[in-house]
Design a protein around this motif. Structure first.
Motif, PDB file in Angstrom:
ATOM      1  N   ASN A 199      55.255  36.090  40.765  1.00  6.74           N
ATOM      2  CA  ASN A 199      55.372  35.568  39.414  1.00  6.74           C
ATOM      3  C   ASN A 199      54.365  36.302  38.540  1.00  6.74           C
ATOM      4  O   ASN A 199      53.181  35.978  38.552  1.00  6.74           O
ATOM      5  CB  ASN A 199      55.127  34.061  39.388  1.00  6.74           C
ATOM      6  CG  ASN A 199      55.387  33.452  38.032  1.00  6.74           C
ATOM      7  OD1 ASN A 199      55.793  34.124  37.096  1.00  6.74           O
ATOM      8  ND2 ASN A 199      55.138  32.159  37.923  1.00  6.74           N
ATOM      9  N   ASP A 200      54.824  37.321  37.840  1.00 10.70           N
ATOM     10  CA  ASP A 200      53.980  38.138  36.973  1.00 10.70           C
ATOM     11  C   ASP A 200      52.898  38.830  37.805  1.00 10.70           C
ATOM     12  O   ASP A 200      53.227  39.647  38.646  1.00 10.70           O
ATOM     13  CB  ASP A 200      53.404  37.292  35.839  1.00 10.70           C
ATOM     14  CG  ASP A 200      52.882  38.132  34.685  1.00 10.70           C
ATOM     15  OD1 ASP A 200      53.370  39.272  34.500  1.00 10.70           O
ATOM     16  OD2 ASP A 200      51.986  37.666  33.971  1.00 10.70           O
ATOM     17  N   ASN A 201      51.635  38.494  37.627  1.00 10.00           N
ATOM     18  CA  ASN A 201      50.556  39.126  38.392  1.00 10.00           C
ATOM     19  C   ASN A 201      50.083  38.254  39.549  1.00 10.00           C
ATOM     20  O   ASN A 201      49.023  38.483  40.119  1.00 10.00           O
ATOM     21  CB  ASN A 201      49.378  39.480  37.474  1.00 10.00           C
ATOM     22  CG  ASN A 201      48.678  38.249  36.918  1.00 10.00           C
ATOM     23  OD1 ASN A 201      49.283  37.193  36.758  1.00 10.00           O
ATOM     24  ND2 ASN A 201      47.407  38.377  36.618  1.00 10.00           N
ATOM     25  N   LYS A 202      50.871  37.246  39.921  1.00 15.02           N
ATOM     26  CA  LYS A 202      50.514  36.322  40.995  1.00 15.02           C
ATOM     27  C   LYS A 202      51.503  36.430  42.146  1.00 15.02           C
ATOM     28  O   LYS A 202      52.691  36.627  41.946  1.00 15.02           O
ATOM     29  CB  LYS A 202      50.519  34.880  40.490  1.00 15.02           C
ATOM     30  CG  LYS A 202      49.542  34.621  39.380  1.00 15.02           C
ATOM     31  CD  LYS A 202      49.690  33.216  38.863  1.00 15.02           C
ATOM     32  CE  LYS A 202      48.803  33.005  37.651  1.00 15.02           C
ATOM     33  NZ  LYS A 202      48.997  31.677  37.079  1.00 15.02           N
ATOM     34  N   ILE A 203      50.968  36.296  43.354  1.00 16.33           N
ATOM     35  CA  ILE A 203      51.829  36.231  44.530  1.00 16.33           C
ATOM     36  C   ILE A 203      51.482  34.987  45.337  1.00 16.33           C
ATOM     37  O   ILE A 203      50.316  34.595  45.424  1.00 16.33           O
ATOM     38  CB  ILE A 203      51.699  37.486  45.425  1.00 16.33           C
ATOM     39  CG1 ILE A 203      50.241  37.771  45.801  1.00 16.33           C
ATOM     40  CG2 ILE A 203      52.352  38.680  44.774  1.00 16.33           C
ATOM     41  CD1 ILE A 203      50.055  38.893  46.800  1.00 16.33           C
ATOM     42  N   SER A 204      52.478  34.371  45.888  1.00 18.27           N
ATOM     43  CA  SER A 204      52.278  33.278  46.834  1.00 18.27           C
ATOM     44  C   SER A 204      52.439  33.875  48.221  1.00 18.27           C
ATOM     45  O   SER A 204      53.443  34.543  48.507  1.00 18.27           O
ATOM     46  CB  SER A 204      53.299  32.164  46.632  1.00 18.27           C
ATOM     47  OG  SER A 204      53.069  31.527  45.398  1.00 18.27           O
ATOM     48  N   CYS A 205      51.417  33.661  49.062  1.00 21.60           N
ATOM     49  CA  CYS A 205      51.415  34.199  50.418  1.00 21.60           C
ATOM     50  C   CYS A 205      51.408  33.042  51.403  1.00 21.60           C
ATOM     51  O   CYS A 205      50.795  32.005  51.154  1.00 21.60           O
ATOM     52  CB  CYS A 205      50.168  35.060  50.646  1.00 21.60           C
ATOM     53  SG  CYS A 205      50.035  36.443  49.515  1.00 21.60           S
ATOM     54  N   ARG A 206      52.062  33.269  52.538  1.00 14.11           N
ATOM     55  CA  ARG A 206      52.136  32.215  53.549  1.00 14.11           C
ATOM     56  C   ARG A 206      51.895  32.816  54.923  1.00 14.11           C
ATOM     57  O   ARG A 206      52.350  33.922  55.226  1.00 14.11           O
ATOM     58  CB  ARG A 206      53.512  31.571  53.490  1.00 14.11           C
ATOM     59  CG  ARG A 206      53.738  30.524  54.546  1.00 14.11           C
ATOM     60  CD  ARG A 206      55.068  29.838  54.448  1.00 14.11           C
ATOM     61  NE  ARG A 206      56.179  30.778  54.323  1.00 14.11           N
ATOM     62  CZ  ARG A 206      57.274  30.537  53.618  1.00 14.11           C
ATOM     63  NH1 ARG A 206      57.425  29.415  52.966  1.00 14.11           N
ATOM     64  NH2 ARG A 206      58.237  31.429  53.569  1.00 14.11           N
ATOM     65  N   ASN A 207      51.124  32.083  55.742  1.00 17.14           N
ATOM     66  CA  ASN A 207      51.036  32.392  57.162  1.00 17.14           C
ATOM     67  C   ASN A 207      51.374  31.117  57.919  1.00 17.14           C
ATOM     68  O   ASN A 207      51.872  30.171  57.321  1.00 17.14           O
ATOM     69  CB  ASN A 207      49.666  32.985  57.540  1.00 17.14           C
ATOM     70  CG  ASN A 207      48.537  31.984  57.509  1.00 17.14           C
ATOM     71  OD1 ASN A 207      48.732  30.782  57.383  1.00 17.14           O
ATOM     72  ND2 ASN A 207      47.327  32.486  57.603  1.00 17.14           N
ATOM     73  N   GLU A 208      51.098  31.076  59.209  1.00 21.03           N
ATOM     74  CA  GLU A 208      51.493  29.905  59.995  1.00 21.03           C
ATOM     75  C   GLU A 208      50.693  28.656  59.646  1.00 21.03           C
ATOM     76  O   GLU A 208      51.111  27.545  59.964  1.00 21.03           O
ATOM     77  CB  GLU A 208      51.386  30.193  61.502  1.00 21.03           C
ATOM     78  CG  GLU A 208      49.991  30.543  61.990  1.00 21.03           C
ATOM     79  CD  GLU A 208      49.614  32.008  61.801  1.00 21.03           C
ATOM     80  OE1 GLU A 208      48.449  32.335  62.051  1.00 21.03           O
ATOM     81  OE2 GLU A 208      50.452  32.830  61.404  1.00 21.03           O
ATOM     82  N   SER A 209      49.558  28.792  58.937  1.00 20.25           N
ATOM     83  CA  SER A 209      48.691  27.649  58.655  1.00 20.25           C
ATOM     84  C   SER A 209      48.696  27.169  57.206  1.00 20.25           C
ATOM     85  O   SER A 209      48.442  26.003  56.944  1.00 20.25           O
ATOM     86  CB  SER A 209      47.244  27.987  59.031  1.00 20.25           C
ATOM     87  OG  SER A 209      47.156  28.373  60.368  1.00 20.25           O
ATOM     88  N   TYR A 210      48.906  28.057  56.261  1.00 18.00           N
ATOM     89  CA  TYR A 210      48.765  27.666  54.870  1.00 18.00           C
ATOM     90  C   TYR A 210      49.564  28.590  53.947  1.00 18.00           C
ATOM     91  O   TYR A 210      50.013  29.650  54.341  1.00 18.00           O
ATOM     92  CB  TYR A 210      47.291  27.675  54.440  1.00 18.00           C
ATOM     93  CG  TYR A 210      46.634  29.034  54.576  1.00 18.00           C
ATOM     94  CD1 TYR A 210      46.708  29.978  53.550  1.00 18.00           C
ATOM     95  CD2 TYR A 210      45.937  29.385  55.726  1.00 18.00           C
ATOM     96  CE1 TYR A 210      46.121  31.223  53.663  1.00 18.00           C
ATOM     97  CE2 TYR A 210      45.349  30.631  55.849  1.00 18.00           C
ATOM     98  CZ  TYR A 210      45.439  31.542  54.820  1.00 18.00           C
ATOM     99  OH  TYR A 210      44.861  32.774  54.953  1.00 18.00           O
TER     100      TYR A 210
END
Length: 121
Positions: free
Chosen positions: A101-112
């Protein structure tokens, strides 16, 4: 007149789609975290390393980055500046960029899942 209109519409479509960011736009750069509990961390990423700087404790955490796909990478801790954190060396995690989203990324791993903000290239 009709060919001119088609050309203008085509150019507008190309320009609009060219502005959409992709995971590759976030493979390198300087990042901050939007979560207040991680706000002291600044991450600097090259195509093969990430160094996390903790401003309150002056600690550095260096990781090797291996890109598994355009939006997924393996991060392995390789160096820490604080003795009490040495147990992290060799630990790995798989992280996936799940939203841009624009200059933001949502990252995910197995915990969070966490949001990173790109603050410079």
């Amino acid at each position: 007149m009709k060919p001119t209109l088609i050309i203008l519409i085509s150019l507008a479509t190309i320009l609009i789609s060219a502005q959409e960011k992709q995971c590759s736009d976030f493979k390198t750069g300087k990042f901050k975290y939007s979560d207040i509990s991680w706000s002291e961390i600044t991450s600097v990423r090259t195509d093969s390393t990430q160094t996390d700087y903790y401003s309150e404790s002056n600690m550095e955490l260096v990781s090797k980055i291996t890109w598994l796909s355009d939006c997924k990478y393996k991060m392995e801790y390789t160096k820490v500046s604080e003795e009490w954190f040495k147990h992290k060396i060799g630990e790995t995690m798989i992280i996936e960029i799940v939203e841009i989203n624009d200059n933001k990324i949502s990252c995910r791993n197995e915990s969070y899942e966490i949001e990173m903000i790109k603050i410079s290239n």
